[in-house]
Design a protein around this motif. Structure first.
Motif, short mmCIF file in Angstrom:
data_model
loop_
_atom_site.label_atom_id
_atom_site.label_comp_id
_atom_site.label_asym_id
_atom_site.label_seq_id
_atom_site.Cartn_x
_atom_site.Cartn_y
_atom_site.Cartn_z
N LEU A 13 82.98 9.78 -5.07
CA LEU A 13 81.87 10.66 -4.72
C LEU A 13 81.11 10.15 -3.50
CD1 LEU A 13 80.48 11.47 -8.29
CD2 LEU A 13 82.10 12.80 -6.92
N ALA A 14 80.92 8.85 -3.40
CA ALA A 14 80.17 8.28 -2.27
C ALA A 14 80.87 8.56 -0.95
CB ALA A 14 79.99 6.78 -2.47
N ASP A 15 82.21 8.47 -0.92
CA ASP A 15 82.96 8.74 0.31
C ASP A 15 82.81 10.20 0.72
OD1 ASP A 15 83.91 6.13 0.45
OD2 ASP A 15 85.67 6.59 -0.75
N TRP A 16 82.83 11.09 -0.26
CA TRP A 16 82.75 12.51 0.06
C TRP A 16 81.34 12.89 0.50
CZ3 TRP A 16 85.62 13.55 -5.14
CH2 TRP A 16 86.96 13.16 -4.99
N VAL A 17 80.33 12.33 -0.15
CA VAL A 17 78.96 12.59 0.30
C VAL A 17 78.76 12.05 1.71
CG1 VAL A 17 76.53 12.01 -0.09
CG2 VAL A 17 77.96 12.73 -2.01
N GLY A 35 72.36 17.94 4.98
CA GLY A 35 72.17 19.27 4.42
C GLY A 35 73.44 19.88 3.85
N GLY A 36 74.56 19.17 3.95
CA GLY A 36 75.81 19.67 3.40
C GLY A 36 75.87 19.51 1.89
N THR A 37 76.89 20.08 1.28
CA THR A 37 76.98 20.14 -0.17
C THR A 37 78.33 19.68 -0.68
OG1 THR A 37 75.37 21.95 -0.36
CG2 THR A 37 76.92 21.71 -2.17
N LEU A 38 78.29 18.91 -1.77
CA LEU A 38 79.47 18.58 -2.56
C LEU A 38 79.34 19.35 -3.87
CD1 LEU A 38 82.02 16.86 -3.32
CD2 LEU A 38 80.42 15.12 -4.17
N TYR A 77 77.14 12.18 -14.15
CA TYR A 77 77.34 12.76 -12.83
C TYR A 77 76.00 12.91 -12.10
CZ TYR A 77 82.26 14.02 -13.65
OH TYR A 77 83.62 13.98 -13.87
N HIS A 78 74.99 13.36 -12.81
CA HIS A 78 73.67 13.54 -12.18
C HIS A 78 73.15 12.21 -11.66
CE1 HIS A 78 69.36 14.46 -11.82
NE2 HIS A 78 69.76 15.71 -11.68
N SER A 113 71.76 8.99 -7.05
CA SER A 113 71.73 7.64 -6.48
C SER A 113 72.34 7.59 -5.08
CB SER A 113 72.48 6.65 -7.39
OG SER A 113 73.88 6.88 -7.36
N LEU A 114 73.10 8.63 -4.73
CA LEU A 114 73.68 8.73 -3.39
C LEU A 114 72.76 9.48 -2.42
CD1 LEU A 114 77.36 9.54 -4.40
CD2 LEU A 114 76.49 7.37 -3.52
#
Length: 273
Positions: free
Chosen positions: A126-130, A136-139, A184-185, A190-191
């Motif tokens: 998840l950290a790599d994708w964020v 302002g982008g979304t995962l 998940y939340h 945390s990211l």
């Protein structure tokens, strides 16, 4: 030894396309406006591409790439959906392993529908994708949360029986397949994201003979079918036992067979700078 990657059948998967599409449309409904115009979008685990095409309907000018590691699914996606979109955007498909895929340019949206449960350790990605999102982008992703349901429990029990344990050891995952909504939340906030996480149990009313078996043949049962592909007698024996157990667990009613299916959703918006 790790289990072989499952072989996919696009036609079987699409037999329940309408029911399978609903969680994706519910996920997209919660995605906020994207920062870029035209937007750059990736769909991880795009399958046959029918749901990836819905992204072009929502963001008509976007450059969209669907990624999958199944040649069979990608062949179907290329044939049916690739090319310019009516709104002036572009829809493409490419081979990628979600375990290692990282954006090669900043993205406005990275979306994944019913794929991450197949990816061991996906929470660590998840950290790599964020990091690959624009400010302002979304995962956004959705995963099944039904691993304790009879459809999966009975499958595991049969695969773990003394008769099959050696052959099917490690084929099916359970406890580590997905996280809880709260976990998940916590990871997404945390990211540095604003996270919207929820769960929904759909009550699908399936039609036809043995419809729950027909459903899982397109998804959760694929690892077993792949592992037994070279032993048709044992494969048919497994299916016969599983079919009988599913008929008892999911009895048909006067209007069809009710099939409860819990799913976990997450939409995380990266902080704008």
């Amino acid at each position: 030894m790790p289990a072989a990657a499952p072989t996919w059948d696009p036609a079987q998967y699409l037999r329940h396309a309408g029911h399978r599409a609903r969680p994706f449309t519910d996920l997209l409904a919660r995605v906020p406006d994207l920062p870029g115009a035209p937007a750059r979008i990736a769909d991880l685990g795009c399958g046959p591409g029918n749901l990836t095409a819905l992204l072009a309907a929502r963001w008509p000018t976007a450059r969209i790439t669907g990624y999958d590691n199944s040649p069979e699914m990608l062949d179907k996606a290329h044939a049916d959906h690739e090319g310019p979109t009516p709104g002036g955007g572009r829809l493409d498909f490419g081979h990628a392993d979600v375990r290692t895929w990282t954006p090669d340019e900043p993205h406005d949206l990275i979306v994944s529908n019913a794929t991450l449960q197949w990816v061991p350790g996906h929470a660590e990605r998840l950290a790599d994708w964020v990091a690959g999102l624009k400010p302002g982008g979304t995962l956004a992703f959705q995963v099944p949360g039904n691993f304790d349901a009879p459809s999966h429990r009975l499958m595991r029990e049969l695969a773990g029986s003394p008769r099959r344990r050696g052959r099917l050891d490690g084929t099916l995952r359970h406890a580590d397949a997905v996280l809880t909504p709260g976990a998940y939340h916590e990871r997404l906030t945390s990211l540095g994201c604003t996270a919207d996480v929820w769960e929904t149990t759909y009550l699908h009313l399936l039609q036809g003979e043995d419809p729950v078996l027909d459903w899982v043949k397109g998804t959760g049962l694929r690892p077993v079918l792949t592992a037994l592909a070279d032993d048709l007698e044992e494969r048919e024996a497994f299916l016969a036992e599983y079919r009988a157990a599913l008929r008892e667990a999911y009895p048909a009613g006067p209007h069809g067979t009710p099939f409860p299916f819990r799913r976990v959703f997450a939409v995380a918006r990266k902080e704008s700078r």
